[in-house]
Design a protein around this motif. Structure first.
Motif, PDB file in Angstrom:
ATOM      1  N   SER A   1      -3.417 -12.974  12.064  1.00 13.73           N
ATOM      2  CA  SER A   1      -3.864 -12.386  10.799  1.00 13.73           C
ATOM      3  C   SER A   1      -2.647 -11.311  10.470  1.00 13.73           C
ATOM      4  N   TRP A   2      -1.592 -11.225  11.378  1.00 10.11           N
ATOM      5  CA  TRP A   2      -0.313 -10.520  10.869  1.00 10.11           C
ATOM      6  C   TRP A   2       0.553 -11.387  10.064  1.00 10.11           C
TER       7      TRP A   2
ATOM      8  N   THR B   1      -2.550 -13.514   5.500  1.00  9.70           N
ATOM      9  CA  THR B   1      -2.074 -12.462   4.722  1.00  9.70           C
ATOM     10  C   THR B   1      -1.069 -12.835   3.643  1.00  9.70           C
TER      11      THR B   1
ATOM     12  N   TYR C   1     -10.257  -9.334   8.760  1.00  6.60           N
ATOM     13  CA  TYR C   1      -9.140  -9.871   8.452  1.00  6.60           C
ATOM     14  C   TYR C   1      -8.965 -10.502   7.038  1.00  6.60           C
TER      15      TYR C   1
ATOM     16  N   SER D   1      -9.332 -14.649  15.590  1.00  6.39           N
ATOM     17  CA  SER D   1      -9.397 -13.365  14.594  1.00  6.39           C
ATOM     18  C   SER D   1      -8.092 -12.973  14.230  1.00  6.39           C
ATOM     19  N   GLU D   2      -7.629 -12.157  15.222  1.00  4.74           N
ATOM     20  CA  GLU D   2      -6.556 -11.463  15.118  1.00  4.74           C
ATOM     21  C   GLU D   2      -5.259 -12.325  15.305  1.00  4.74           C
TER      22      GLU D   2
END
Length: 315
Positions: free
Chosen positions: A110-111, A136, A186, A314-315
């Motif tokens: 998610s980054w 993103t 997110y 998720s992350e």
């Protein structure tokens, strides 16, 4: 949870890691992975790609996996995408492309900062498989592509606009669609309404495998799929990795017929034991291979009297 591994094969081919310092000479068809360090990279990804094109006969390349690029948590994939688009005339045999094959040590899913990927489909009209990790700043304009057979978007949170663009696109050859819907935390604001155009069966006439995964609204997704006309044309259905409760499993047992399926994946769920057993019996009686195991799904009680349920990635 996070993504802990990168690919060892892609598009049915073993992956060879390209190194400008030690160019490989593989025997037989391979998928090439081109990557630079995501922290303190000594060269940029376009520079590594340029070396690849100079050292490997690009006319023979059928599959490319883009791994890391410099600072993907801060810098988008735009220059990576543009470099690939610019090289399209030199890559006439390219049939498969994955953008962002990074594990959590490279960059959390998610980054990963993506970009507009529409141009990849325009530049490669013969492309059969496109995969993307991270959402993103990901954008896609609804388009027509007559060769694409597999589309995968892995994310911790899929934007509604991307889901809508996929649903509005004309992909007459698409057989396999996999979307990780993720969580609102997110950026995952895709809704059931966004999925409706292809759940109706009107948009993707060749679709055989549908995977709507990793969603905090997985129960609602299962209920929508249970009544969806598209199910009649599928051989494989994947509703795994999400927050899936009894109501979703029960809807699948009482909805449209699933007897024609080869497999259904409901792994990582929050079924009660009675419903889990009902599902096992139901699919066994139909002769459908079914995964209804909990996996590593746990409901977390933080001592505040409320139960928290988590998606797989998720992350």
């Amino acid at each position: 949870m996070t993504v802990n591994d990168t690919f060892t094969e892609f598009h049915g081919l073993p992956i060879i890691e390209f190194s400008p310092e030690k160019p490989a000479a593989p025997q037989g068809p391979v998928a090439w992975r081109i990557s630079v360090s995501t922290y303190d990279a000594e060269i940029s990804w376009p520079e590594a790609f340029s070396a690849f094109l100079d050292q490997v006969d690009p006319a023979t390349v059928t599959a490319i996996v883009v791994g890391g690029w410099a600072d993907p948590y801060d810098k988008s994939s735009a220059e990576v995408v543009q470099a690939i688009i610019d090289a399209a005339p030199r890559l006439p045999a390219l049939r498969a492309l994955f953008l962002g094959d990074m594990d959590s040590e490279d960059c959390e899913i998610s980054w990963i900062v993506q970009s507009d990927v529409t141009g990849l489909l325009t530049a490669f009209p013969a492309l059969e498989e496109l995969g993307i990790r991270g959402s993103t700043q990901l954008s896609l304009t609804a388009t027509t592509h007559t060769a694409l057979r597999r589309l995968v978007i892995e994310s911790g949170g899929l934007p509604s606009a991307v889901a809508q663009a996929v649903a509005a696109s004309d992909f007459p050859a698409l057989e396999d669609l996999e979307l990780w819907l993720g969580t609102e935390d997110y950026g995952g604001d895709a809704s059931i309404d966004d999925l409706a155009p292809f759940l109706s069966g009107a948009r993707l006439p060749a679709l055989k495998r549908l995977a709507l995964c990793d969603s905090e609204i997985q129960t609602d997704v299962a209920k929508a799929v249970a009544a969806a006309p598209v199910v009649a044309q599928l051989t494989d259905l994947d509703l795994s990795m999400g927050v899936l409760h009894d109501e979703g499993g029960q809807a699948l047992m009482s909805g449209v017929s699933l007897a024609h399926l080869t497999s259904i994946n409901l792994n990582h769920n929050y079924f009660t034991d009675p419903v889990r057993q009902q599902l096992r019996t139901f699919f066994a009686d139909l002769g459908v291979e079914a995964d209804v195991e909990e996996g590593d799904a746990d409901a977390d009680d933080y001592g505040d009297g409320e139960i928290y349920y988590s998606i797989a990635v998720s992350e």
